[in-house]
Design a protein around this motif. Sequence first.
Motif, PDB file in Angstrom:
ATOM      1  N   THR A   1      49.094  34.309  26.062  1.00 52.97           N
ATOM      2  CA  THR A   1      50.102  33.255  25.912  1.00 52.97           C
ATOM      3  C   THR A   1      49.946  32.480  24.609  1.00 52.97           C
ATOM      4  O   THR A   1      50.850  31.741  24.226  1.00 52.97           O
ATOM      5  N   ALA A   2      48.812  32.638  23.925  1.00 53.98           N
ATOM      6  CA  ALA A   2      48.654  31.999  22.619  1.00 53.98           C
ATOM      7  C   ALA A   2      49.605  32.600  21.592  1.00 53.98           C
ATOM      8  O   ALA A   2      49.996  31.932  20.633  1.00 53.98           O
ATOM      9  N   TRP A   3      49.976  33.858  21.798  1.00 54.37           N
ATOM     10  CA  TRP A   3      50.908  34.531  20.883  1.00 54.37           C
ATOM     11  C   TRP A   3      52.240  34.845  21.545  1.00 54.37           C
ATOM     12  O   TRP A   3      53.266  34.899  20.871  1.00 54.37           O
ATOM     13  N   PHE A   4      52.200  35.067  22.857  1.00 59.59           N
ATOM     14  CA  PHE A   4      53.406  35.446  23.598  1.00 59.59           C
ATOM     15  C   PHE A   4      53.594  34.432  24.729  1.00 59.59           C
ATOM     16  O   PHE A   4      53.015  34.585  25.807  1.00 59.59           O
ATOM     17  N   PRO A   5      54.375  33.374  24.505  1.00 57.10           N
ATOM     18  CA  PRO A   5      54.445  32.275  25.479  1.00 57.10           C
ATOM     19  C   PRO A   5      54.971  32.682  26.847  1.00 57.10           C
ATOM     20  O   PRO A   5      54.694  32.009  27.840  1.00 57.10           O
ATOM     21  N   ASP A   6      55.718  33.787  26.920  1.00 53.18           N
ATOM     22  CA  ASP A   6      56.267  34.223  28.206  1.00 53.18           C
ATOM     23  C   ASP A   6      55.430  35.314  28.863  1.00 53.18           C
ATOM     24  O   ASP A   6      55.868  35.921  29.851  1.00 53.18           O
ATOM     25  N   ALA A   7      54.247  35.577  28.331  1.00 53.66           N
ATOM     26  CA  ALA A   7      53.386  36.607  28.921  1.00 53.66           C
ATOM     27  C   ALA A   7      53.051  36.242  30.365  1.00 53.66           C
ATOM     28  O   ALA A   7      52.746  35.088  30.674  1.00 53.66           O
ATOM     29  N   ALA A   8      53.104  37.233  31.246  1.00 55.42           N
ATOM     30  CA  ALA A   8      52.846  36.981  32.669  1.00 55.42           C
ATOM     31  C   ALA A   8      52.561  38.298  33.369  1.00 55.42           C
ATOM     32  O   ALA A   8      52.944  39.379  32.893  1.00 55.42           O
ATOM     33  N   TRP A   9      51.893  38.198  34.506  1.00 59.16           N
ATOM     34  CA  TRP A   9      51.628  39.391  35.311  1.00 59.16           C
ATOM     35  C   TRP A   9      52.918  39.846  35.993  1.00 59.16           C
ATOM     36  O   TRP A   9      53.558  39.069  36.691  1.00 59.16           O
ATOM     37  N   THR A  10      53.293  41.078  35.781  1.00 54.14           N
ATOM     38  CA  THR A  10      54.378  41.670  36.570  1.00 54.14           C
ATOM     39  C   THR A  10      53.799  42.391  37.781  1.00 54.14           C
ATOM     40  O   THR A  10      54.516  42.673  38.743  1.00 54.14           O
ATOM     41  N   ARG A  11      52.508  42.684  37.718  1.00 53.42           N
ATOM     42  CA  ARG A  11      51.763  43.203  38.867  1.00 53.42           C
ATOM     43  C   ARG A  11      50.375  42.583  38.822  1.00 53.42           C
ATOM     44  O   ARG A  11      49.624  42.781  37.881  1.00 53.42           O
ATOM     45  N   GLU A  12      50.069  41.779  39.815  1.00 55.97           N
ATOM     46  CA  GLU A  12      48.792  41.069  39.823  1.00 55.97           C
ATOM     47  C   GLU A  12      47.630  42.041  40.029  1.00 55.97           C
ATOM     48  O   GLU A  12      47.701  42.933  40.881  1.00 55.97           O
ATOM     49  N   PRO A  13      46.540  41.866  39.282  1.00 58.12           N
ATOM     50  CA  PRO A  13      45.356  42.690  39.534  1.00 58.12           C
ATOM     51  C   PRO A  13      44.670  42.259  40.824  1.00 58.12           C
ATOM     52  O   PRO A  13      44.759  41.097  41.230  1.00 58.12           O
ATOM     53  N   VAL A  14      43.996  43.200  41.457  1.00 52.67           N
ATOM     54  CA  VAL A  14      43.265  42.921  42.693  1.00 52.67           C
ATOM     55  C   VAL A  14      41.820  43.354  42.482  1.00 52.67           C
ATOM     56  O   VAL A  14      41.553  44.520  42.183  1.00 52.67           O
ATOM     57  N   SER A  15      40.889  42.409  42.603  1.00 54.05           N
ATOM     58  CA  SER A  15      39.479  42.738  42.450  1.00 54.05           C
ATOM     59  C   SER A  15      38.961  43.425  43.704  1.00 54.05           C
ATOM     60  O   SER A  15      39.585  43.378  44.774  1.00 54.05           O
ATOM     61  N   ALA A  16      37.801  44.064  43.585  1.00 51.82           N
ATOM     62  CA  ALA A  16      37.204  44.730  44.736  1.00 51.82           C
ATOM     63  C   ALA A  16      36.887  43.726  45.841  1.00 51.82           C
ATOM     64  O   ALA A  16      37.072  44.009  47.032  1.00 51.82           O
ATOM     65  N   ASP A  17      36.430  42.526  45.455  1.00 52.43           N
ATOM     66  CA  ASP A  17      36.118  41.505  46.460  1.00 52.43           C
ATOM     67  C   ASP A  17      37.377  41.073  47.205  1.00 52.43           C
ATOM     68  O   ASP A  17      37.367  40.911  48.431  1.00 52.43           O
ATOM     69  N   ALA A  18      38.473  40.881  46.448  1.00 51.36           N
ATOM     70  CA  ALA A  18      39.722  40.478  47.094  1.00 51.36           C
ATOM     71  C   ALA A  18      40.244  41.578  48.006  1.00 51.36           C
ATOM     72  O   ALA A  18      40.766  41.308  49.096  1.00 51.36           O
ATOM     73  N   ALA A  19      40.090  42.825  47.568  1.00 53.10           N
ATOM     74  CA  ALA A  19      40.526  43.938  48.408  1.00 53.10           C
ATOM     75  C   ALA A  19      39.717  44.000  49.692  1.00 53.10           C
ATOM     76  O   ALA A  19      40.247  44.272  50.772  1.00 53.10           O
ATOM     77  N   ALA A  20      38.420  43.717  49.596  1.00 53.84           N
ATOM     78  CA  ALA A  20      37.566  43.746  50.781  1.00 53.84           C
ATOM     79  C   ALA A  20      37.952  42.652  51.762  1.00 53.84           C
ATOM     80  O   ALA A  20      37.961  42.863  52.979  1.00 53.84           O
ATOM     81  N   ARG A  21      38.295  41.467  51.242  1.00 46.40           N
ATOM     82  CA  ARG A  21      38.660  40.360  52.126  1.00 46.40           C
ATOM     83  C   ARG A  21      39.983  40.613  52.838  1.00 46.40           C
ATOM     84  O   ARG A  21      40.223  40.078  53.915  1.00 46.40           O
ATOM     85  N   SER A  22      40.840  41.421  52.213  1.00 40.91           N
ATOM     86  CA  SER A  22      42.160  41.653  52.796  1.00 40.91           C
ATOM     87  C   SER A  22      42.168  42.789  53.804  1.00 40.91           C
ATOM     88  O   SER A  22      43.178  43.044  54.448  1.00 40.91           O
ATOM     89  N   ARG A  23      41.023  43.490  53.955  1.00 39.28           N
ATOM     90  CA  ARG A  23      40.964  44.615  54.882  1.00 39.28           C
ATOM     91  C   ARG A  23      40.122  44.265  56.102  1.00 39.28           C
ATOM     92  O   ARG A  23      39.177  43.487  56.007  1.00 39.28           O
ATOM     93  N   PRO A  24      40.433  44.840  57.238  1.00 42.53           N
ATOM     94  CA  PRO A  24      39.606  44.598  58.425  1.00 42.53           C
ATOM     95  C   PRO A  24      38.243  45.243  58.266  1.00 42.53           C
ATOM     96  O   PRO A  24      38.071  46.198  57.512  1.00 42.53           O
ATOM     97  N   MET A  25      37.251  44.721  58.968  1.00 41.57           N
ATOM     98  CA  MET A  25      35.891  45.245  58.904  1.00 41.57           C
ATOM     99  C   MET A  25      35.805  46.533  59.710  1.00 41.57           C
ATOM    100  O   MET A  25      35.476  46.539  60.901  1.00 41.57           O
ATOM    101  N   THR A  26      36.133  47.632  59.072  1.00 44.07           N
ATOM    102  CA  THR A  26      36.042  48.938  59.710  1.00 44.07           C
ATOM    103  C   THR A  26      35.277  49.870  58.799  1.00 44.07           C
ATOM    104  O   THR A  26      35.047  49.575  57.631  1.00 44.07           O
TER     105      THR A  26
END
Length: 309
Positions: free
Chosen positions: A31-56
């Motif tokens: 955004t320092a060079w491109f003021p409208d820069a934004a995620w069109t697809r949010e990244p998902v970390s391994a930790d976030a993926a683990a929290r979103s899944r059931p413990m199986t």
Amino acid sequence: MSLPLVDLPEELDGRNVLVVPRGTDVVVLATAWFPDAAWTREPVSADAAARSRPMTGARFRGIAVTVTESSPGLLRLDGAASLEGPVPAGRSTAQSAGLAVPEVDLYALVPADPRASLDLVYGWMAAAARRAAGSIVPVDRAHAVVVPDPGAAVDLTLWSAMPLSAQDALPLVRPAMTGARVGPTDVPHPQQSDGTSGPPTFSVTATFEYDGAITVRTGRSTEVPVALSRLDWREFGPWSYHVTWIPPEPEELRLATPSQLHLIARSRVVPSVARIAAALWRAVGGTVVDSGGFIVPPGELQDRATAPR
């Protein structure tokens, strides 16, 4: 002589790759060079993926084990290109990409239109790599990895809503120019008649015996760096205070590998440049931007100012 191979995941083959230390906020850089820069697809970390899944999954002594993977996002820079990432990588990849850090994030350049010019994007990648102490792996792996020198961004500019006269500014900056001969290089001259008021602009130079010179030059502009466009209007202004280093051999500023004497001189003037910018900031407020167009927060400015000479 053959170049060492860069250890990158297969999915990044055929792409220009920005390599930055793990956890670097690329949105701030973008955004320092491109003021409208934004995620069109949010990244998902391994930790976030683990929290979103059931413990199986496989069980060992009653402990549930789930294998999860991170998912890269897509950060749109402008209409010409996006970045896909982060793809996490370890020490071997970092070392092969020219970085001495244990972990890195990889971002692949994804052109939106093969016919579109990417000159601005390439310029940003080089500036972002310098700012983040990262590197660029070119699409043609036969070419060397680009590792910009983070220390090369010496100059700073304060953008403030408050102007200073030469009489008020000189006592503020003189203590930060210890060891130098300080004198005016441009006599104060009035602003052009454009319906605005303010003190005359001026410049002052501190000349060091071995390390070149530092010039403080004031001005007023209707255009400010892109990085400021996302700030509250009260956090900056049209009055600029440019703090610029002129080394003993100015042509070395353009060299990828300057001499050792240049590097020594640079290391000695960086704290002075920061102290001057900090003194002005304390007096008139505003926001400091480096020569790459990135905002320098007060904490970083203080760290630069207190670095040993």
